[in-house]
Design an enzyme around this catalytic site. Structure first.
Site, PDB file in Angstrom:
ATOM      1  N   THR A  31       0.838  -1.192   0.000  1.00  0.00           N
ATOM      2  CA  THR A  31       0.000   0.000   0.000  1.00  0.00           C
ATOM      3  C   THR A  31       0.879   1.249   0.000  1.00  0.00           C
ATOM      4  OG1 THR A  31      -1.805  -1.102   1.156  1.00  0.00           O
ATOM      5  CG2 THR A  31      -1.669   1.299   1.389  1.00  0.00           C
ATOM      6  N   GLY A  70     -10.171  -3.383   2.797  1.00  0.00           N
ATOM      7  CA  GLY A  70      -9.250  -3.158   3.897  1.00  0.00           C
ATOM      8  C   GLY A  70      -9.364  -1.751   4.452  1.00  0.00           C
ATOM      9  N   ASP A  71      -8.311  -1.305   5.123  1.00  0.00           N
ATOM     10  CA  ASP A  71      -8.370  -0.011   5.798  1.00  0.00           C
ATOM     11  C   ASP A  71      -8.075   1.174   4.891  1.00  0.00           C
ATOM     12  OD1 ASP A  71      -5.600  -1.057   5.794  1.00  0.00           O
ATOM     13  OD2 ASP A  71      -5.148   0.834   6.793  1.00  0.00           O
ATOM     14  N   THR A 131      -0.447   1.560   6.506  1.00  0.00           N
ATOM     15  CA  THR A 131      -0.218   0.416   5.627  1.00  0.00           C
ATOM     16  C   THR A 131      -0.072  -0.826   6.488  1.00  0.00           C
ATOM     17  OG1 THR A 131       1.286  -0.620   4.037  1.00  0.00           O
ATOM     18  CG2 THR A 131       2.252   0.935   5.587  1.00  0.00           C
ATOM     19  N   GLY A 132      -0.663  -1.935   6.053  1.00  0.00           N
ATOM     20  CA  GLY A 132      -0.533  -3.151   6.838  1.00  0.00           C
ATOM     21  C   GLY A 132      -1.737  -4.049   6.710  1.00  0.00           C
TER      22      GLY A 132
END
Length: 371
Positions: free
Chosen positions: A201, A231-232, A252-253
Site C-alpha cells: 500500500t 481493507g483499511d 499500511t498493513g
C-alpha cells in the site's frame, strides 16, 4: 500516588492550546512545509534484498518524495502534494497500488484509495474500481466534486466518467509477479500473509506553507482477497485521516486490524486531546502548573509515543503494519511494528531521505519488529 502520576504526565504531555501551538509552529514570517510517504510495511529481509533491487525501490521512493516536495516548495497545497507523491507510486509496478496491484481470488485487480483535507475534514474514497489509472485522483474528485465521501465499484467508475478521470484497461494493472503470488497461494493453500512478505500500500501525508494538513492512501488490497473484501486504505479514520488541529496519517498493513483500532483517527484524536484545554485542566488538578510550551524535542517525543502506542495496540491484537504522520509543527514521523517499511520524508529545512529497513533514518522513526 495520583498527584505524582499526573505530574509525570504533565512533564511529558502538557502543551499550549491548539491555537498557540499552531502559531508557535508556523510563524507568519517563516512558512514551513513537510511531507512523508510510504510504500508498504511488512516482513522485509535485508539479506534477500539485492543492491540492484534496493536501488530500484529507493529511486522510486525518491521520485515520489520529490514530486510531492516540489508542490510544497512552490507554495502548493497539502492535498495537491499528497496526490503528486502518490501518483508515481500508483504508476510503478513495484508497489501494490494502481499498476502492480495484487490479484483477487478471481484473478482481478481491484483498487482502493482515499484522501482527506485537514482544513475542513472533507474526504473522498473509492473501493473496488478496476479501470481507474490513478485511484487517488478519483478519490479526490469524490471529495471535491460530489456530495458523498465513499463510492464503490461500477458506481465509482460511472462518477469517474463524469469527471474525465483517466482510465486504463484491466491488463494495464496486471504484473507477472503478482499473478505468480496468487498462483502460489492457491496451489499451496497459503494465506495472503505467506505470499505478501510486504504490504505494498502507498500513502503520503503533508503540511503546506499555509499550515494545512492532508493525507492520502492507495492500494490493491491483499493477495487472494474474496467476497468483496475491503481493507483499511479507503476507510476514512482507519487508513487515512487529516485534521489541522492534530495531524495527518496514512497507514499500511493488515487492514482488518487497522479498521478495528481506527488507527489513523485514533492517533489524531490522541494528539488533539493532549493539545486540549481539558487535558491541561486535568494536569493542573494533578498539581501540575497547567499548559506550558514544550521544546521541540519533547514535543516530538510525545508525538512519537502516541503513534507508537496506537501501533502497539495493533500488534497486541495480532496485526502488522505501520503509519506515517505529519503534525502542525512539521514533524514527519513513522511508526511500524514490522522489520521494514518503504518510506521517505522531506521538509523546507533541507531534509530529504528515503529508507527501507528498521533502524534506518532513525530520528523520528520507531519500529518494534519483534512479533
Amino acid at each position: 500516588m495520583k498527584n505524582a502520576m499526573f505530574a509525570a504526565l504533565a512533564a511529558l504531555f502538557a502543551l499550549a492550546s491548539p491555537l498557540a501551538a499552531q502559531e508557535s509552529a508556523m510563524p507568519p514570517d517563516e512558512p514551513k512545509w513537510s511531507i512523508a510517504i510510504h510504500g508498504g510495511a511488512g516482513t522485509l529481509d535485508p539479506d534477500r534484498m539485492t543492491a540492484e533491487r534496493r536501488a530500484e525501490y529507493e529511486a522510486a521512493l525518491q521520485e515520489a518524495l520529490d514530486a510531492g516536495a516540489a508542490v510544497l516548495a512552490d507554495g502548493g497545497s497539502a492535498v495537491d502534494a499528497v496526490k503528486a507523491a502518490i501518483i508515481p507510486m500508483e504508476n510503478s509496478p513495484l508497489f501494490n497500488a494502481g499498476k502492480g496491484a495484487v490479484f483477487t481470488w478471481e484473478g482481478r485487480n481491484e483498487l482502493d484509495a482515499s484522501i482527506m483535507d485537514g482544513r475542513d475534514r472533507s474526504a473522498g474514497a473509492v473501493t473496488g474500481v478496476t479501470t481507474i489509472r490513478n485511484p487517488i485522483l478519483l478519490a479526490d474528485a469524490v471529495r471535491s466534486e460530489s456530495e458523498h465521501v465513499f463510492l464503490m465499484g461500477k458506481g465509482a467508475e460511472s462518477f469517474a466518467a463524469t469527471q474525465g478521470i483517466e482510465t486504463a484497461p484491466p491488463e494495464y494493472f496486471a504484473t507477472e509477479s503478482r499473478r505468480e503470488a496468487l498462483e502460489r497461494m492457491k496451489a499451496r493453500e497459503l494465506s495472503a500473509l505467506d505470499v505478501d512478505h510486504k504490504f505494498g500500500t502507498v500513502g503520503a501525508v503533508a503540511l503546506d506553507s499555509q499550515g494545512n494538513l492532508a493525507a492520502g492512501t492507495s492500494t490493491g488490497g491483499m493477495t487472494g482477497k474474496r467476497w468483496g473484501r475491503i481493507g483499511d486504505a479507503p476507510v476514512i479514520g482507519a487508513g487515512t485521516y487529516a485534521d489541522n488541529r492534530s495531524c495527518a496519517v496514512s497507514a499500511t498493513g493488515w487492514g482488518e486490524y487497522f479498521i478495528r483500532v481506527g488507527v489513523a483517527q485514533e492517533i489524531c484524536s490522541r494528539l488533539r486531546f493532549v493539545e486540549s484545554e481539558a487535558f491541561a485542566a486535568m494536569m493542573a488538578d494533578g498539581d501540575a502548573t497547567g499548559p506550558a510550551e514544550l521544546d521541540d524535542d519533547l514535543r516530538t517525543e510525545m508525538q512519537q509515543r502516541v503513534a507508537d502506542a496506537v501501533m502497539a495496540e495493533v500488534k497486541q491484537l495480532g496485526g502488522d503494519g505501520g503509519v506515517i504522520l505529519v503534525t502542525p509543527e512539521g514533524n514527519a514521523l513513522y511508526s511500524f511494528n514490522t522489520t521494514g517499511m518503504y518510506r521517505g520524508r522531506a521538509n523546507s529545512e533541507g531534509l530529504s531521505e528515503v529508507a527501507i529497513f528498521g533502524g534506518e533514518a532513525e530520528a523520528g522513526a520507531s519500529n518494534t519488529p519483534d512479533h
